[in-house]
Design a protein around this motif. Structure first.
Motif, PDB file in Angstrom:
ATOM      1  N   PHE A 169       1.550   2.736   4.983  1.00 23.10           N
ATOM      2  CA  PHE A 169       2.527   3.765   4.662  1.00 23.10           C
ATOM      3  C   PHE A 169       3.646   3.106   3.870  1.00 23.10           C
ATOM      4  O   PHE A 169       3.775   1.879   3.837  1.00 23.10           O
ATOM      5  N   THR A 170       4.457   3.943   3.220  1.00 22.12           N
ATOM      6  CA  THR A 170       5.484   3.450   2.305  1.00 22.12           C
ATOM      7  C   THR A 170       6.797   4.169   2.569  1.00 22.12           C
ATOM      8  O   THR A 170       6.814   5.388   2.784  1.00 22.12           O
ATOM      9  N   ILE A 171       7.896   3.409   2.546  1.00 23.99           N
ATOM     10  CA  ILE A 171       9.233   3.989   2.675  1.00 23.99           C
ATOM     11  C   ILE A 171      10.042   3.540   1.466  1.00 23.99           C
ATOM     12  O   ILE A 171      10.193   2.335   1.224  1.00 23.99           O
ATOM     13  N   LEU A 172      10.547   4.495   0.703  1.00 27.48           N
ATOM     14  CA  LEU A 172      11.286   4.202  -0.517  1.00 27.48           C
ATOM     15  C   LEU A 172      12.722   4.695  -0.389  1.00 27.48           C
ATOM     16  O   LEU A 172      12.960   5.896  -0.195  1.00 27.48           O
ATOM     17  N   CYS A 173      13.657   3.767  -0.503  1.00 24.88           N
ATOM     18  CA  CYS A 173      15.082   4.091  -0.435  1.00 24.88           C
ATOM     19  C   CYS A 173      15.673   3.988  -1.838  1.00 24.88           C
ATOM     20  O   CYS A 173      15.711   2.903  -2.418  1.00 24.88           O
ATOM     21  N   PRO A 213       0.703   7.431   2.543  1.00 32.06           N
ATOM     22  CA  PRO A 213       1.731   8.409   2.894  1.00 32.06           C
ATOM     23  C   PRO A 213       3.111   7.790   2.697  1.00 32.06           C
ATOM     24  O   PRO A 213       3.316   6.598   2.982  1.00 32.06           O
ATOM     25  N   THR A 214       4.058   8.595   2.224  1.00 34.57           N
ATOM     26  CA  THR A 214       5.329   8.030   1.767  1.00 34.57           C
ATOM     27  C   THR A 214       6.527   8.840   2.235  1.00 34.57           C
ATOM     28  O   THR A 214       6.506  10.070   2.200  1.00 34.57           O
ATOM     29  N   PHE A 215       7.570   8.134   2.653  1.00 29.82           N
ATOM     30  CA  PHE A 215       8.853   8.729   2.984  1.00 29.82           C
ATOM     31  C   PHE A 215       9.849   8.255   1.929  1.00 29.82           C
ATOM     32  O   PHE A 215       9.942   7.054   1.638  1.00 29.82           O
ATOM     33  N   ILE A 216      10.611   9.192   1.359  1.00 26.00           N
ATOM     34  CA  ILE A 216      11.538   8.881   0.265  1.00 26.00           C
ATOM     35  C   ILE A 216      12.902   9.489   0.566  1.00 26.00           C
ATOM     36  O   ILE A 216      12.990  10.624   1.054  1.00 26.00           O
ATOM     37  N   TRP A 217      13.949   8.727   0.253  1.00 30.98           N
ATOM     38  CA  TRP A 217      15.277   9.353   0.279  1.00 30.98           C
ATOM     39  C   TRP A 217      16.129   8.812  -0.865  1.00 30.98           C
ATOM     40  O   TRP A 217      15.938   7.695  -1.339  1.00 30.98           O
ATOM     41  N   SER A 219      14.310  -0.974  -1.120  1.00 28.74           N
ATOM     42  CA  SER A 219      15.500  -0.264  -1.581  1.00 28.74           C
ATOM     43  C   SER A 219      15.778  -0.625  -3.029  1.00 28.74           C
ATOM     44  O   SER A 219      15.755  -1.809  -3.393  1.00 28.74           O
ATOM     45  N   SER A 220      16.003   0.383  -3.870  1.00 33.67           N
ATOM     46  CA  SER A 220      16.328   0.170  -5.281  1.00 33.67           C
ATOM     47  C   SER A 220      15.213  -0.609  -5.972  1.00 33.67           C
ATOM     48  O   SER A 220      14.085  -0.148  -6.006  1.00 33.67           O
ATOM     49  N   ALA A 221      15.496  -1.811  -6.506  1.00 35.28           N
ATOM     50  CA  ALA A 221      14.421  -2.608  -7.097  1.00 35.28           C
ATOM     51  C   ALA A 221      13.389  -3.004  -6.051  1.00 35.28           C
ATOM     52  O   ALA A 221      12.197  -3.123  -6.347  1.00 35.28           O
ATOM     53  N   GLY A 222      13.838  -3.194  -4.806  1.00 32.80           N
ATOM     54  CA  GLY A 222      12.889  -3.416  -3.724  1.00 32.80           C
ATOM     55  C   GLY A 222      12.011  -2.195  -3.502  1.00 32.80           C
ATOM     56  O   GLY A 222      10.853  -2.316  -3.097  1.00 32.80           O
ATOM     57  N   GLY A 223      12.566  -1.001  -3.776  1.00 32.32           N
ATOM     58  CA  GLY A 223      11.777   0.224  -3.726  1.00 32.32           C
ATOM     59  C   GLY A 223      10.722   0.240  -4.823  1.00 32.32           C
ATOM     60  O   GLY A 223       9.614   0.733  -4.626  1.00 32.32           O
TER      61      GLY A 223
END
Length: 260
Positions: free
Chosen positions: A141-145, A189-193, A114-118
């Motif tokens: 896989f990657t999840i970016l908040c 593959p990536t999920f972003i919000w 999340s944020s800088a963690g993203g």
């Protein structure tokens, strides 16, 4: 290793001796095909936000997903790049090498930040072939908040950049850590919000990363919400976790594909 008993991760040939603390959360009843999440909390590389770290781990663990919260080094403690990315890879290498012990699938280990963690999660997703390891450092896989992906220009978050690179970074350092510049067809593959209303980290960061994934043919899903500030994580009524769980099931079932 029992749930929430922290351990120290290590990376082969780490140039700055990475030794991040990692706290595992292992569910009693694993779900989603044995997938797991390595979690990088946000905080602008100046702190580690608990609700984006242990708070998320508790939530996902309750849903059957093993989680590993990484306490990586910070700029306010005098550390700068590449300390953070080496800590990230140390965590990935150690978790993957210990997959059988944790009861997870070593081919289904994702990163979420999340944020800088993203930024750290995205960086780990595009620079994994620049370090040596006995196991793969590539996240599956990657999840970016609401991630930071730019280190220069109009959409850069200056506080994150300063903590990561110091007061006067070189052009080479800026380029090396502007992760959107390093996306290629081997990115996971990536999920972003993100939210349009985020006044701290501009939504263009997520849009820019998604565009780079699209250009390189990498499967991704992105959700942009109109309202909402920065650092929300689960402190919101936005339905990002509902969509994420569907996406994770598609990943676990091997159904993630580019739209035709």
């Amino acid at each position: 290793m029992p749930e929430t008993t922290s351990f120290t991760a290590s990376l082969k040939n780490g140039t700055t001796a990475p030794s991040p603390t990692v706290t595992p959360y292992i569910p009693e009843k694993p779900g989603f095909g044995g997938i797991s999440l390595i979690i990088f909390p946000g905080g602008g590389y100046g702190k580690l936000a608990d609700h984006e770290g242990h708070g998320l781990a508790e939530f996902f663990c309750a849903e059957g997903i093993a989680c590993f919260v990484v306490e990586y080094r910070l700029g306010v403690d005098g550390f700068h790049h590449p300390a953070m990315i080496e800590d990230a890879y140390a965590a990935i290498a150690t978790v993957r090498a210990s997959a059988r012990e944790f009861g997870i699938d070593p081919r289904r280990i994702g990163v979420i930040g999340s944020s800088a963690g993203g930024h750290l999660a995205a960086h780990a997703s595009v620079a994994w072939d620049t370090y040596e390891s006995d196991v793969s450092l590539r996240p599956d896989f990657t999840i970016l908040c609401y991630p930071v992906v730019y280190m220069d220009g109009d959409f850069c978050h200056e506080g994150t950049r300063t903590n990561l690179l110091g007061e006067n970074p070189s052009d080479e350092q800026l380029s090396a850590t502007s992760v959107v510049e390093h996306v290629n067809d081997k990115a996971p593959p990536t999920f972003i919000w993100h939210t349009v209303g985020d006044e701290a980290v501009a939504v263009e960061n997520s849009i820019g990363y998604a565009t780079a994934l699209r250009v390189n043919g990498v499967p991704f899903e992105m959700h942009i919400y109109q309202r909402g500030g920065h650092g929300l994580s689960r402190k919101t009524e936005l339905a990002w976790t509902t969509d994420l769980f569907r996406w994770l099931r598609e990943f676990a079932d091997g159904r993630l594909m580019l739209a035709k």
